[in-house]
Design an enzyme around this catalytic site. Sequence first.
Site, PDB file in Angstrom:
ATOM      1  CB  CYS A  27      -0.868  -0.117   1.362  1.00  0.00           C
ATOM      2  SG  CYS A  27      -1.642   1.691   1.440  1.00  0.00           S
ATOM      3  CB  CYS A  45       0.579   1.518   4.241  1.00  0.00           C
ATOM      4  SG  CYS A  45      -1.306   1.273   4.077  1.00  0.00           S
TER       5      CYS A  45
END
Length: 152
Positions: A74, A77
């Site tokens: 991600c 993230c």
Amino acid sequence: MTEPTAAASVQIVCPHCLAANRVPADRPAEKARCGACKAALFDGHPVALTEATFDRLVGRTEIPVVVDFWAPWCGPCRMMAPAFEQAAAQLQPQVRLVKVDTEANPGLAARYGIRSIPTLAVFSHGQELTRQSGAMPLPQLLRWIDAATAYA
């Protein structure tokens, strides 16, 4: 004559051995060490949790716990990871910051209904209080954690 009362204390679970520790309120928690394994209870970094360790640490720790549900693939993230690391350094020992890799721990992601990542959730005594999805820069992250943990 009344008996002296014990100093107030807070229970902190060791991130290394998962032993519960009572930390007296009149001693600096940032210097506290685990009674079982002797490791520091706080090192200024988020703690990586798994399905096997999540309930023990989150459920038995008496300070607010902020969980970052994330995944290695991600982009947002990975962008937020340095801010989360800095937040841990600034907020511990008043707040414990932990990370859960949803790719490696899909049972936790399913249990908490994590549908987008990153998702931050605040827990107090094992109960989820609030959550927020999406990456945040450090100032916004600190404001959100402060507001989310104010009543924990």
